[in-house]
Scaffold this active site. Structure first.
Site, PDB file in Angstrom:
ATOM      1  N   TYR A   1       0.835  -1.193   0.000  1.00  0.00           N
ATOM      2  CA  TYR A   1       0.000   0.000   0.000  1.00  0.00           C
ATOM      3  C   TYR A   1       0.879   1.255   0.000  1.00  0.00           C
ATOM      4  O   TYR A   1       1.625   1.498   0.951  1.00  0.00           O
ATOM      5  CB  TYR A   1      -0.923   0.037   1.214  1.00  0.00           C
ATOM      6  CG  TYR A   1      -1.957  -1.066   1.278  1.00  0.00           C
ATOM      7  CD1 TYR A   1      -2.145  -1.976   0.234  1.00  0.00           C
ATOM      8  CD2 TYR A   1      -2.773  -1.196   2.392  1.00  0.00           C
ATOM      9  CE1 TYR A   1      -3.100  -2.973   0.313  1.00  0.00           C
ATOM     10  CE2 TYR A   1      -3.742  -2.183   2.482  1.00  0.00           C
ATOM     11  CZ  TYR A   1      -3.894  -3.077   1.441  1.00  0.00           C
ATOM     12  OH  TYR A   1      -4.840  -4.063   1.534  1.00  0.00           O
TER      13      TYR A   1
ATOM     14  N   HIS B   1       0.201 -11.808   0.918  1.00  0.00           N
ATOM     15  CA  HIS B   1      -0.788 -10.956   0.254  1.00  0.00           C
ATOM     16  C   HIS B   1      -1.410 -11.644  -0.960  1.00  0.00           C
ATOM     17  O   HIS B   1      -2.627 -11.608  -1.155  1.00  0.00           O
ATOM     18  CB  HIS B   1      -0.119  -9.635  -0.154  1.00  0.00           C
ATOM     19  CG  HIS B   1      -1.070  -8.515  -0.358  1.00  0.00           C
ATOM     20  ND1 HIS B   1      -0.714  -7.193  -0.227  1.00  0.00           N
ATOM     21  CD2 HIS B   1      -2.378  -8.496  -0.677  1.00  0.00           C
ATOM     22  CE1 HIS B   1      -1.762  -6.426  -0.462  1.00  0.00           C
ATOM     23  NE2 HIS B   1      -2.777  -7.192  -0.743  1.00  0.00           N
TER      24      HIS B   1
END
Length: 270
Positions: free
Chosen positions: A57, A116
């Site tokens: 992110y 992830h």
């Protein structure tokens, strides 16, 4: 706050704060840092103690903002999740990635560390060798995965030396891929939490059945969508917002109790 229990007995808030695009998308945006740190602090004070982020992110900048925001809070009162990106799943890369995430988050440990996305180029055994060590040395409390199918979940369970905590996937009233592909059923049978991201996307807020049900319960469509998720066994969710009204609405959804017939009606939405 409502809590659910992970397979290792640790409790996790049923609604957490998603942080994708806070501080940038795939690249950092520093233009609103002061405002975002202040807002994150306000959100924690509101009751969001479960914060979900990732090294991807904003190329780590989201973690930096969270690290600044949590500085004045008791660390033990917070549940911090972050994720290692698919290009960092090698043994040494996992260790290095977590070290960098901890530095950005300004903490000695994370409560939950996720893969992830799976990466076919790196054997899961190599990744879990590192993850198991990180649990042993105390820098990670729980290990989980994200975007895993049933076959990968089966392999992960075998490789993880502690109970696999969660599989984080896109799941909402209008996105049922993980019902049809067996992931939800697998997680529930193995008491693995399914963490639903993007819980209000894919047109959920504009669904006529949801709108009608919202009127019945004197609630918003978003609250119906979230209540439907957290009332399911072994399901939690991480809606993302920085709008204080929406954030409060999301928390208030925990007080809704959809009756069995309404849950069944929502279950049959396509």
């Amino acid at each position: 706050m409502k809590y659910k229990t992970m397979p290792n007995g640790i409790q996790i808030p049923a609604i957490g704060l998603g942080t994708w695009e806070i501080g940038g998308g795939r690249v950092p945006d520093y233009s609103q840092d002061a405002q975002l740190v202040k807002r994150l602090s306000e959100i924690i004070n509101m009751g969001y103690t479960h914060i979900d982020t990732a090294e991807m992110y904003a190329s780590g900048h989201t973690e930096e903002l969270i690290g600044r925001a949590i500085h004045d809070f008791e660390r033990n009162d917070l549940f911090i999740t972050t994720k290692v990106w698919r290009t960092n799943l090698g043994y040494n890369a996992v260790h290095k990635a977590l070290t960098s995430s901890l530095e950005r988050l300004q903490t000695d440990y994370v409560d939950l560390y996720l893969i992830h996305w799976p990466d076919q180029a790196t054997p899961l055994s190599e990744t879990f060798r590192a993850l198991n060590e990180l649990v042993s040395d105390g820098r990670v409390r729980c290990v989980g995965v994200s975007n895993f199918n049933v076959a990968l979940l089966e392999e992960a369970i075998q490789l993880c030396q502690t109970p696999l905590a969660t599989n984080q996937v896109r799941y909402n009233l209008n996105h049922r891929e993980h019902v049809t592909n067996g992931v939800l059923d697998f997680c529930q049978r193995h008491e693995i939490l399914l963490t639903a991201y993007s819980p209000l996307k894919d047109g959920v807020l504009h669904n006529d059945v949801v709108r009608e049900m919202a009127r019945k319960y004197n609630a918003t469509s978003g609250q119906i969508g979230l209540a439907w998720l957290v009332q399911q066994p072994h399901v939690i969710t991480i809606p993302k917002s920085t709008n204080m009204k929406h954030l409060q609405d999301n928390l208030d959804s925990l007080s809704l109790n959809l009756d069995e017939s309404d849950m069944e009606m929502l279950n049959k939405l396509s």
